[in-house]
Motif scaffolding. Structure first.
Motif, PDB file in Angstrom:
ATOM      1  N   ASP A   1      51.757  13.522  35.100  1.00 23.39           N
ATOM      2  CA  ASP A   1      50.850  13.053  36.138  1.00 23.39           C
ATOM      3  C   ASP A   1      51.578  12.707  37.436  1.00 23.39           C
ATOM      4  O   ASP A   1      50.936  12.376  38.430  1.00 23.39           O
ATOM      5  N   GLU A   2      52.902  12.774  37.431  1.00 28.11           N
ATOM      6  CA  GLU A   2      53.673  12.401  38.612  1.00 28.11           C
ATOM      7  C   GLU A   2      53.883  13.610  39.525  1.00 28.11           C
ATOM      8  O   GLU A   2      54.281  14.680  39.086  1.00 28.11           O
ATOM      9  N   ILE A   3      53.619  13.408  40.811  1.00 26.96           N
ATOM     10  CA  ILE A   3      53.873  14.444  41.817  1.00 26.96           C
ATOM     11  C   ILE A   3      55.301  14.280  42.327  1.00 26.96           C
ATOM     12  O   ILE A   3      55.644  13.260  42.922  1.00 26.96           O
ATOM     13  N   LEU A   4      56.140  15.276  42.092  1.00 25.12           N
ATOM     14  CA  LEU A   4      57.534  15.221  42.537  1.00 25.12           C
ATOM     15  C   LEU A   4      57.698  15.776  43.945  1.00 25.12           C
ATOM     16  O   LEU A   4      58.596  15.362  44.677  1.00 25.12           O
ATOM     17  N   GLY A   5      56.864  16.733  44.305  1.00 26.39           N
ATOM     18  CA  GLY A   5      56.995  17.371  45.611  1.00 26.39           C
ATOM     19  C   GLY A   5      56.100  18.590  45.676  1.00 26.39           C
ATOM     20  O   GLY A   5      55.040  18.647  45.032  1.00 26.39           O
ATOM     21  N   SER A   6      56.525  19.604  46.403  1.00 27.13           N
ATOM     22  CA  SER A   6      55.699  20.804  46.561  1.00 27.13           C
ATOM     23  C   SER A   6      56.560  21.981  46.995  1.00 27.13           C
ATOM     24  O   SER A   6      57.685  21.808  47.477  1.00 27.13           O
ATOM     25  N   ILE A   7      56.023  23.176  46.799  1.00 24.20           N
ATOM     26  CA  ILE A   7      56.646  24.421  47.251  1.00 24.20           C
ATOM     27  C   ILE A   7      55.731  25.012  48.321  1.00 24.20           C
ATOM     28  O   ILE A   7      54.518  25.109  48.122  1.00 24.20           O
ATOM     29  N   TRP A   8      56.318  25.422  49.451  1.00 23.17           N
ATOM     30  CA  TRP A   8      55.548  25.995  50.555  1.00 23.17           C
ATOM     31  C   TRP A   8      56.103  27.374  50.900  1.00 23.17           C
ATOM     32  O   TRP A   8      57.309  27.527  51.081  1.00 23.17           O
ATOM     33  N   ALA A   9      55.214  28.349  50.975  1.00 22.35           N
ATOM     34  CA  ALA A   9      55.604  29.716  51.333  1.00 22.35           C
ATOM     35  C   ALA A   9      54.857  30.123  52.609  1.00 22.35           C
ATOM     36  O   ALA A   9      53.652  29.878  52.737  1.00 22.35           O
ATOM     37  N   ALA A  10      55.572  30.713  53.553  1.00 20.37           N
ATOM     38  CA  ALA A  10      54.948  31.275  54.761  1.00 20.37           C
ATOM     39  C   ALA A  10      54.605  32.730  54.467  1.00 20.37           C
ATOM     40  O   ALA A  10      55.499  33.555  54.226  1.00 20.37           O
ATOM     41  N   VAL A  11      53.302  33.056  54.448  1.00 17.77           N
ATOM     42  CA  VAL A  11      52.847  34.373  53.975  1.00 17.77           C
ATOM     43  C   VAL A  11      52.031  35.082  55.062  1.00 17.77           C
ATOM     44  O   VAL A  11      51.585  34.477  56.037  1.00 17.77           O
ATOM     45  N   ASP A  12      51.844  36.393  54.859  1.00 19.95           N
ATOM     46  CA  ASP A  12      51.005  37.171  55.778  1.00 19.95           C
ATOM     47  C   ASP A  12      49.531  37.069  55.420  1.00 19.95           C
ATOM     48  O   ASP A  12      48.654  37.231  56.266  1.00 19.95           O
ATOM     49  N   HIS A  13      49.247  36.826  54.135  1.00 21.93           N
ATOM     50  CA  HIS A  13      47.863  36.797  53.663  1.00 21.93           C
ATOM     51  C   HIS A  13      47.836  36.043  52.334  1.00 21.93           C
ATOM     52  O   HIS A  13      48.895  35.655  51.802  1.00 21.93           O
ATOM     53  N   GLU A  14      46.669  35.845  51.788  1.00 23.18           N
ATOM     54  CA  GLU A  14      46.566  35.147  50.518  1.00 23.18           C
ATOM     55  C   GLU A  14      47.296  35.919  49.422  1.00 23.18           C
ATOM     56  O   GLU A  14      47.354  37.156  49.441  1.00 23.18           O
ATOM     57  N   LEU A  15      47.846  35.180  48.483  1.00 23.18           N
ATOM     58  CA  LEU A  15      48.605  35.802  47.407  1.00 23.18           C
ATOM     59  C   LEU A  15      47.678  36.508  46.427  1.00 23.18           C
ATOM     60  O   LEU A  15      46.536  36.088  46.203  1.00 23.18           O
ATOM     61  N   SER A  16      48.207  37.560  45.824  1.00 22.55           N
ATOM     62  CA  SER A  16      47.473  38.230  44.745  1.00 22.55           C
ATOM     63  C   SER A  16      47.431  37.314  43.538  1.00 22.55           C
ATOM     64  O   SER A  16      48.173  36.328  43.441  1.00 22.55           O
ATOM     65  N   GLU A  17      46.584  37.615  42.594  1.00 23.63           N
ATOM     66  CA  GLU A  17      46.472  36.801  41.393  1.00 23.63           C
ATOM     67  C   GLU A  17      47.783  36.769  40.626  1.00 23.63           C
ATOM     68  O   GLU A  17      48.173  35.731  40.070  1.00 23.63           O
ATOM     69  N   GLU A  18      48.491  37.894  40.635  1.00 21.91           N
ATOM     70  CA  GLU A  18      49.772  37.967  39.927  1.00 21.91           C
ATOM     71  C   GLU A  18      50.797  37.029  40.569  1.00 21.91           C
ATOM     72  O   GLU A  18      51.491  36.286  39.870  1.00 21.91           O
ATOM     73  N   ARG A  19      50.866  37.057  41.905  1.00 24.14           N
ATOM     74  CA  ARG A  19      51.842  36.197  42.582  1.00 24.14           C
ATOM     75  C   ARG A  19      51.402  34.736  42.554  1.00 24.14           C
ATOM     76  O   ARG A  19      52.243  33.832  42.549  1.00 24.14           O
ATOM     77  N   THR A  20      50.103  34.487  42.526  1.00 32.31           N
ATOM     78  CA  THR A  20      49.624  33.112  42.380  1.00 32.31           C
ATOM     79  C   THR A  20      50.098  32.529  41.054  1.00 32.31           C
ATOM     80  O   THR A  20      50.591  31.394  40.990  1.00 32.31           O
ATOM     81  N   SER A  21      49.958  33.310  39.997  1.00 32.04           N
ATOM     82  CA  SER A  21      50.427  32.862  38.674  1.00 32.04           C
ATOM     83  C   SER A  21      51.934  32.652  38.674  1.00 32.04           C
ATOM     84  O   SER A  21      52.445  31.697  38.069  1.00 32.04           O
ATOM     85  N   ALA A  22      52.647  33.541  39.367  1.00 30.06           N
ATOM     86  CA  ALA A  22      54.110  33.413  39.439  1.00 30.06           C
ATOM     87  C   ALA A  22      54.502  32.121  40.155  1.00 30.06           C
ATOM     88  O   ALA A  22      55.449  31.435  39.759  1.00 30.06           O
ATOM     89  N   LEU A  23      53.764  31.750  41.219  1.00 29.57           N
ATOM     90  CA  LEU A  23      54.068  30.523  41.955  1.00 29.57           C
ATOM     91  C   LEU A  23      53.792  29.296  41.096  1.00 29.57           C
ATOM     92  O   LEU A  23      54.583  28.341  41.093  1.00 29.57           O
ATOM     93  N   VAL A  24      52.689  29.315  40.346  1.00 28.83           N
ATOM     94  CA  VAL A  24      52.381  28.185  39.462  1.00 28.83           C
ATOM     95  C   VAL A  24      53.467  28.042  38.403  1.00 28.83           C
ATOM     96  O   VAL A  24      53.936  26.925  38.110  1.00 28.83           O
ATOM     97  N   ASP A  25      53.885  29.160  37.816  1.00 28.20           N
ATOM     98  CA  ASP A  25      54.954  29.108  36.815  1.00 28.20           C
ATOM     99  C   ASP A  25      56.258  28.611  37.429  1.00 28.20           C
ATOM    100  O   ASP A  25      56.999  27.838  36.806  1.00 28.20           O
ATOM    101  N   ALA A  26      56.530  29.059  38.655  1.00 32.10           N
ATOM    102  CA  ALA A  26      57.768  28.636  39.326  1.00 32.10           C
ATOM    103  C   ALA A  26      57.768  27.132  39.580  1.00 32.10           C
ATOM    104  O   ALA A  26      58.812  26.475  39.499  1.00 32.10           O
ATOM    105  N   SER A  27      56.580  26.564  39.864  1.00 32.02           N
ATOM    106  CA  SER A  27      56.520  25.117  40.132  1.00 32.02           C
ATOM    107  C   SER A  27      56.961  24.316  38.910  1.00 32.02           C
ATOM    108  O   SER A  27      57.531  23.228  39.049  1.00 32.02           O
ATOM    109  N   LYS A  28      56.715  24.842  37.709  1.00 36.36           N
ATOM    110  CA  LYS A  28      57.131  24.145  36.497  1.00 36.36           C
ATOM    111  C   LYS A  28      58.655  24.163  36.352  1.00 36.36           C
ATOM    112  O   LYS A  28      59.257  23.180  35.909  1.00 36.36           O
ATOM    113  N   ILE A  29      59.255  25.291  36.732  1.00 35.73           N
ATOM    114  CA  ILE A  29      60.726  25.363  36.688  1.00 35.73           C
ATOM    115  C   ILE A  29      61.331  24.442  37.744  1.00 35.73           C
ATOM    116  O   ILE A  29      62.320  23.740  37.496  1.00 35.73           O
TER     117      ILE A  29
END
Length: 548
Positions: free
Chosen positions: A239-267
């Motif tokens: 339940d603790e928020i440690l921080g965040s990841i921010w990416a500067a993108v050209d457009h909204e992420l695809s579903e595949e890359r969205t899942s990859a970002l969520v998984d990366a946040s856990k690492i």
């Protein structure tokens, strides 16, 4: 488990090369390990840490740079950083090659303080937590810069990893592909306040910390420096928020890359937790060493040696918080924040400094090589410079102890710094730094007040009679006497301080002499009255009055 080596020249260029640093003349071998950060001072002959990165602040002339390259090489340094633009002239290339010192250029717009902070982050990677060859998610444990690059590769976009206060902990390469806002954020290691205010107003942080999926932020309605959309995801540990990841993108992420970002946040969360745990262990170890060194007992010599201060003339600085409103948790966090900032400041001034938070006080043991005569002034300048940088909002004060010529004098320096700090903390913030020598008399009076309180002393003699009279008649005779003594007997000044006409003040002063039975012309009587009045003020309430 063996320690992981410090960052190399190549590692620094990989992490900071896109935005902060450019190679000018680095030679073929970029694997040379780096061991510290030093600010160049032409008037300071102090030794460098082994394999130091030297920051050549203010250097422009090619001959001066070449000369400093040779000096850095002779003193065991590994790299020299000067402000860009600097051309790779034949003279500089020859000097770099012959000395083995890498020459790097600092980008315009970046501050030396920012660079020093980032370099120390990289150089400390091998000193935090479990430094074995373990990896988390395929990335060496705790290496947030490598992790940022890995996430950037997954998303095909430049990435920053930030804490809860929008401070940049690490960033990927390719930041030059983003907009001016991202460049400003990376250079400052902090998202500018005008952006965070707008993000808060638009509810971005609320959605970010509430939702499990990434949040998409369109640039419309923001500062013109924000030209690209952002995608952000919270980094959570339960339940603790440690921080965040921010990416500067050209457009909204695809579903595949969205899942990859969520998984990366856990690492990222695992790495941040490992770093935090390692930092806590490191703080505790350093606090134990500093505390042991300052106590001066049988374990002090070993602690001093482990801190790298054996045989060094040093000065102890004691930093404490002035009265700060807030709960205990806020005070603890504020003390730790200031202690960390204090450590960074002192390590920039003198790399061998040791800082630790011991109880409510942050102690700094600062080596003071060089001319004995100016060491006291230098130590005051070091303390004052830190307080000026942190600003009035920091609400801190620093007591400066006397010089300790070797480890055996550290305890006396600490005690002097403590006494000086206590004077400042009881001074209401009127002064923010003072030496033990300058605070000597005030410290003695505080200790006298402590002794008087411990023994249960009561007011006696003239002061007791004046107090009793004031209580019975609602008069101001004690205040009148205090104003007169504080004004050295000047009726004009004293009456102004008492907010009465001089004639009225003279009448009251006669009543002081009559009621108190005090001879105002006798130095002994005046001194005794001054001491008792001081004890009244220091104890914060009237002393008990001796019964008749």
């Amino acid at each position: 488990m063996p320690n992981r080596p410090h960052a190399s020249v190549g590692r620094v260029l990989e992490a900071l090369g896109d935005v902060l640093l450019e190679p000018v003349a680095v030679g073929r071998d970029t694997r040379r390990q780096l061991g510290g950060v030093v600010i160049h001072d032409p008037h300071d002959d102090a030794e460098f840490p082994a394999e130091a990165v030297v920051l050549g602040v203010g250097l422009r002339d090619t001959d001066e740079i070449a000369e400093l390259l040779h000096t850095v090489g002779e003193r065991g340094g590994a790299a020299l950083v000067v402000r860009s633009p600097v051309s790779a002239s034949k003279e500089l290339v020859r000097a770099a090659d012959s000395t083995g010192v890498a020459l790097l250029g600092l980008a315009g717009g970046a501050s030396w303080a920012q660079l020093a902070a980032m370099l120390r982050t990289l150089l400390a990677e091998g000193d935090i937590g479990d430094v074995s060859p373990q990896s988390l998610g395929g990335i060496p444990s705790g290496d947030l810069f490598a992790l940022a690059n890995a996430v950037a590769a997954l998303l095909d976009a430049p990435v920053t990893i930030e804490d809860r206060d929008s401070r940049v902990l690490a960033f990927s390469g390719r930041q030059d592909e983003a907009d001016p806002s991202r460049i400003e954020t990376v250079l400052g290691r902090q998202v500018p306040e005008r952006f965070t205010r707008q993000l808060e107003k638009d509810g971005v942080f609320e959605r970010l910390y509430r939702d499990q999926r990434p949040v998409y932020v369109h640039p419309d309605g923001y500062d013109e420096k924000i030209a690209m959309p952002r995608v952000a995801v919270a980094v959570r540990a339960g339940d603790e928020i440690l921080g965040s990841i921010w990416a500067a993108v050209d457009h909204e992420l695809s579903e595949e890359r969205t899942s990859a970002l969520v998984d990366a946040s856990k690492i990222v969360a695992l790495h941040m937790l490992r770093l935090r745990a390692g930092a806590d262990v490191g703080r505790r170890l350093r606090a134990d060493l500093v505390s042991t060194a300052l106590e001066g007992g049988s374990g002090a010599p070993e602690a001093i040696a482990r801190l790298g201060l054996l045989g060094q003339p040093t000065v102890v600085l004691a930093m404490g918080l002035l009265d700060v409103p807030g709960d205990d948790l806020r005070l603890v966090a504020e003390r730790q924040r200031l202690a960390d900032a204090f450590a960074m400041h002192l390590s920039a001034v003198q790399p061998r400094s040791a800082v630790a938070l011991v109880g409510d006080v942050a102690y700094g043991i600062v080596p003071m090589p060089g001319n004995h005569g100016d060491r006291r002034e230098r130590s005051v300048r070091v303390a004052s410079a830190f307080l000026e940088r942190t600003g009035r909002g920091a609400a801190a004060a620093i007591g400066v102890g006397p010089l300790a010529l070797d480890g055996s004098g550290l305890r006396a320096s600490r005690e002097g710094a403590d006494r000086a700090l206590r004077v400042l903390l009881t001074d209401g913030g009127a002064r923010r730094t003072i030496t033990a020598e300058d605070a000597h008399v005030e410290a003695l009076l505080l200790e006298l007040a402590d002794l008087s309180a411990a023994r249960g002393d009561v007011a006696t003699g003239p002061i007791a009679r004046l107090l009793a009279y004031d209580t019975k008649h609602q008069s101001q005779l004690v205040h009148t006497l205090r104003c007169w003594l504080d004004s050295f007997g000047d009726i004009g000044l004293a009456s102004t301080a008492a907010y009465v006409h001089p004639s009225t003040f003279r009448y009251r002063l006669r009543r002081v002499a009559e009621v108190g039975g005090i001879d105002l012309d006798a130095p002994g009587d005046r001194f005794a009255a001054m001491v008792q009045l001081h004890l009244l003020a220091r104890r914060g309430k009237a002393l008990p009055v001796e019964e008749a």
